[in-house]
Scaffold this motif. Structure first.
Motif, PDB file in Angstrom:
ATOM      1  N   LEU A  36       0.829  -1.203   0.000  1.00 41.96           N
ATOM      2  CA  LEU A  36       0.000   0.000   0.000  1.00 41.96           C
ATOM      3  C   LEU A  36       0.869   1.261   0.000  1.00 41.96           C
ATOM      4  O   LEU A  36       0.561   2.244  -0.677  1.00 41.96           O
ATOM      5  CB  LEU A  36      -0.924   0.004   1.220  1.00 41.96           C
ATOM      6  N   ASN A  78       2.344   1.780  -3.404  1.00 42.34           N
ATOM      7  CA  ASN A  78       1.347   2.159  -4.409  1.00 42.34           C
ATOM      8  C   ASN A  78       0.767   3.553  -4.181  1.00 42.34           C
ATOM      9  O   ASN A  78      -0.149   3.966  -4.895  1.00 42.34           O
ATOM     10  CB  ASN A  78       0.199   1.142  -4.415  1.00 42.34           C
ATOM     11  N   SER A  79       1.287   4.270  -3.192  1.00 43.85           N
ATOM     12  CA  SER A  79       0.766   5.617  -2.933  1.00 43.85           C
ATOM     13  C   SER A  79       1.019   6.523  -4.135  1.00 43.85           C
ATOM     14  O   SER A  79       1.973   6.345  -4.891  1.00 43.85           O
ATOM     15  CB  SER A  79       1.413   6.202  -1.674  1.00 43.85           C
ATOM     16  N   THR A  86      -8.930  11.174   4.031  1.00 44.33           N
ATOM     17  CA  THR A  86      -7.821  10.690   3.212  1.00 44.33           C
ATOM     18  C   THR A  86      -6.611  10.359   4.078  1.00 44.33           C
ATOM     19  O   THR A  86      -6.251  11.124   4.980  1.00 44.33           O
ATOM     20  CB  THR A  86      -7.413  11.771   2.180  1.00 44.33           C
ATOM     21  N   SER A 122      -4.165   4.536  -0.134  1.00 44.97           N
ATOM     22  CA  SER A 122      -5.450   3.867  -0.302  1.00 44.97           C
ATOM     23  C   SER A 122      -6.258   3.901   0.996  1.00 44.97           C
ATOM     24  O   SER A 122      -5.704   3.868   2.107  1.00 44.97           O
ATOM     25  CB  SER A 122      -5.218   2.408  -0.723  1.00 44.97           C
ATOM     26  N   SER A 123      -7.579   3.924   0.852  1.00 43.29           N
ATOM     27  CA  SER A 123      -8.464   3.867   2.023  1.00 43.29           C
ATOM     28  C   SER A 123      -8.339   2.531   2.749  1.00 43.29           C
ATOM     29  O   SER A 123      -8.814   2.385   3.876  1.00 43.29           O
ATOM     30  CB  SER A 123      -9.915   4.082   1.586  1.00 43.29           C
ATOM     31  N   GLU A 124      -7.684   1.543   2.107  1.00 40.95           N
ATOM     32  CA  GLU A 124      -7.457   0.251   2.775  1.00 40.95           C
ATOM     33  C   GLU A 124      -6.584   0.385   4.022  1.00 40.95           C
ATOM     34  O   GLU A 124      -6.505  -0.564   4.832  1.00 40.95           O
ATOM     35  CB  GLU A 124      -6.809  -0.727   1.788  1.00 40.95           C
TER      36      GLU A 124
END
Length: 232
Positions: free
Chosen positions: A166, A169-170, A210, A222-224
């Motif tokens: 994550l 992948n930002s 966010t 990500s919101s994950e």
């Protein structure tokens, strides 16, 4: 014309009085966090934290003089025992098997000690791009800027790999402005343990909508992330 000239001189004195000292005024110096010890200057590690208090070695000595709030001469020559922000008498410690690092006790630091590296012998090697991700075995999340840091989440494998993915992948968003309608964002520290004496540490923030952080420039996550970080 004479009145204008006099006003100009007065304005120049006001503007320069707090910045320089041609007429004897004091100068306010913005110190970086350092300790001068054994002939070398040690800088604070902002992206690193002591991995375990067991890594602390012998006491080397004590801070002799705190320069912040006391030194206003920009020509001041640093002396052994000087520290930017630590009070006189603060203990200075070695770190086992790390000859170019020193530590001082701090209740506000992760695992109880603030870490410094010798700028004469090392570069700041704790940036995110320097972190050996394959060695990360555990991640702890701390609520940042508290008097006594305590982890609010512990991440172990296989979730470590998911969490790192994550981060990787930002999306860079240098112009991002956090939402402050309901107050300031929540600030957390992420601490990455790799088996070394110094863990890697970076901030992760949440503005209510966010998740974002600052690996180099501001980046959106990500919101994950909500699956890993408990709501505060």
């Amino acid at each position: 014309m004479r009145r204008f000239t006099s006003l100009f001189i007065v304005l120049m004195i006001i503007l320069t009085g707090c910045r320089s000292s041609p007429f004897g005024q004091h100068v306010q110096i913005d110190w970086v966090d350092f300790i001068k010890w054994n002939g070398k200057t040690y800088d604070g590690i902002y992206n690193g934290a002591l991995a375990d208090a067991k890594n602390i070695g012998e006491k080397l000595g004590e801070v002799k003089f705190k320069v912040a709030d006391h030194v206003t001469d920009p020509e001041y020559k640093l002396k052994n025992g000087d520290a930017a922000f630590h009070d006189k008498g603060t203990g200075i410690y070695a770190i086992k098997e790390e000859p170019h690092l020193i530590a001082v006790k701090s209740a506000r630091a992760i695992n109880g000690y603030q870490i410094y590296f010798s700028r004469d012998d090392l570069k700041n090697q704790w940036q995110f791009q320097d972190m050996p991700m394959e060695k990360v075995s555990q991640i702890e999340i701390f609520l940042a800027y508290t008097d006594t840091p305590k982890p609010i989440a512990v991440i172990t494998q296989p979730k470590v790999s998911q969490f790192l993915q994550l981060l990787n992948n930002s999306q860079a968003a240098p112009n991002f402005e956090p939402n402050t309608e309901n107050g300031d964002p929540v600030y957390n520290h992420m601490v990455f343990y790799t088996g070394d004496a110094i863990a890697y540490m970076y901030d992760i923030n949440f503005d209510g909508h966010t998740y974002f952080w600052h690996p180099d420039v501001t980046a959106i996550l990500s919101s994950e992330m909500k699956d890993f970080i408990p709501a505060n």
